[in-house]
Motif scaffolding. Structure first.
Motif, PDB file in Angstrom:
ATOM      1  N   VAL A   1      -1.376  -0.097  -2.787  1.00  0.00           N
ATOM      2  CA  VAL A   1      -0.003  -0.570  -2.958  1.00  0.00           C
ATOM      3  C   VAL A   1       0.259  -1.728  -1.989  1.00  0.00           C
ATOM      4  N   PRO A   2       0.536  -2.932  -2.502  1.00  0.00           N
ATOM      5  CA  PRO A   2       0.832  -4.049  -1.605  1.00  0.00           C
ATOM      6  C   PRO A   2       2.198  -3.889  -0.945  1.00  0.00           C
ATOM      7  N   ASP A   3       2.349  -4.442   0.245  1.00  0.00           N
ATOM      8  CA  ASP A   3       3.637  -4.464   0.958  1.00  0.00           C
ATOM      9  C   ASP A   3       4.203  -3.072   1.212  1.00  0.00           C
ATOM     10  N   PHE A   4       3.330  -2.114   1.472  1.00  0.00           N
ATOM     11  CA  PHE A   4       3.768  -0.753   1.756  1.00  0.00           C
ATOM     12  C   PHE A   4       4.120  -0.663   3.247  1.00  0.00           C
ATOM     13  N   VAL A   5       5.414  -0.561   3.549  1.00  0.00           N
ATOM     14  CA  VAL A   5       5.883  -0.588   4.942  1.00  0.00           C
ATOM     15  C   VAL A   5       6.078   0.844   5.426  1.00  0.00           C
TER      16      VAL A   5
END
Ligand code: ZN
Ligand code: ZN
Length: 365
Positions: A287-291
């Protein structure tokens, strides 16, 4: 010898009709005459060859039918007899391993791999393991639920998507009165989550979708969503804040197809102390941009949901039998057995001009 017509998947995108012999039934097993079998996104993935399943096999994991033959032991154990109408659970769990005893039996691997109707190879006798056939073999570990015979079959067969709604939107996140529920994805499962959350007494229900999902979002409203959000036209983070007095949603359910981005976005939508349920698979992509800091700072819980278990199937069947919800409006397509391939292609959105919400196969037609 009598035979059963069946649709056999021989490989990716290859469905072929076969005639298979009906099995003998012993004391602990039964034979189901399949009245209807639901179709869902997993069927489309299986058809495309995206699931690790052993070909050849008969797909179809959402069967409804009547008991044609049954052994005395099975009749006693299941509390059903010849002529009774039953919904069949997808998993065929061993019932004895750790995950089975913990109630997570869709994860039972006692028989090597995912052992469920629609996923067992033809090579394993008697071969009739899937719902895309006139008859289905019910082995001793199969799980069945009685369904009232007067419910129209295309509605009765919704026990599977509705069961998913109850397990994913209610049982797993423990949703109840006062909870604001946000459903990401307005497909069959998303609408089932709306219906289940509404039945559980959720407060505000919000559903997101794409611009082309407008008809599905309208249906979501019809079935209990208070607000819908077009993710292509609106700032979803801001809208969710506005609709929840700045808190975010107590429960976020991710049931969108394929795209991993909504998983990362869910962290922005969830309220402090809220629960995020992930039920849509993403082809094992990351998952991209998983903060992750958002999980820490909100003390959010992230919960996985895989499959349906008995309590949720039972809730779904009670709701179907209650007649309280106009479920027939969700049913868009039904097909005779010979048109199974087209049914799956329509569900997968491969056929121009056709949109499926709930479709099913009628194997006796
Ligand atoms: Zn399914
Ligand atoms: Zn087990």
């Amino acid at each position: 010898m009598r035979t059963s017509r069946a649709i056999v998947q021989e490989g990716p995108r290859r469905l072929v009709p076969h005639d298979l012999p009906l099995p003998d039934i012993d004391d602990q097993s039964a034979l189901l005459k399949v009245e209807a079998c639901g179709i869902c996104g997993s069927d489309a993935e299986q058809y495309a060859g995206l699931l690790p399943v052993p070909f050849p096999l008969i797909p179809g994991h959402e069967p409804l039918g009547t008991i044609e033959r049954i052994g005395d032991g099975a009749a006693k154990r299941w509390g059903v007899d010849v002529g009774d109408r039953v919904a069949v659970e997808a998993p065929i769990p061993c019932g004895r391993c750790r995950v089975c005893l913990a109630g997570r039996y869709p994860m039972c691997r006692a028989r090597g791999s995912f052992f469920a109707h629609g996923y067992v190879p033809l090579s394993r006798a008697p071969g009739l393991w899937g719902g895309y056939a006139e008859y289905l073999y019910l082995e001793p570990c199969a799980l069945v639920h009685r369904v009232r015979p007067d419910i129209p079959p295309e509605v009765a067969v919704m026990f599977n998507p509705l069961g998913a709604g109850f397990r994913w939107a209610v049982d797993i996140p423990d949703t109840g009165p006062g909870d604001t529920v946000l459903v990401l994805g307005p497909g069959q499962r998303g609408i089932a989550c709306v219906i289940a959350a509404r039945a559980a007494g959720a407060d505000t229900i919000i559903v997101t979708g794409l611009t082309r999902d407008a008809p599905k979002l309208a249906l979501a409203r019809r079935f209990g969503a208070d607000h819908v959000i077009d993710v292509e036209q609106e700032d979803v983070r801001r809208r969710v804040k506005e609709l929840t007095d700045g808190r975010g949603a107590d429960v976020v359910i991710e049931v969108s197809a394929n795209a991993p981005e909504p998983v990362a976005e869910a962290l922005h939508y969830v309220a402090p102390g809220g629960r995020i349920v992930l039920a849509g698979v993403k082809g094992f992509r990351s998952v991209p941009d998983f903060v992750s800091d958002l999980i820490v700072m909100k003390e959010a819980k992230i919960l996985g949901a895989f499959g349906v278990t008995s309590p949720a199937y039972a809730s779904a069947i009670r709701l179907i039998e209650s007649g309280r919800v106009p479920l027939a409006e969700l049913h868009t397509h039904d097909f005779p057995l010979a048109d199974t391939e087209r049914a799956i292609q329509i569900l997968a959105g491969e056929v121009e001009g056709e949109t499926s919400i709930h479709s099913c196969i009628f194997p006796q037609r």
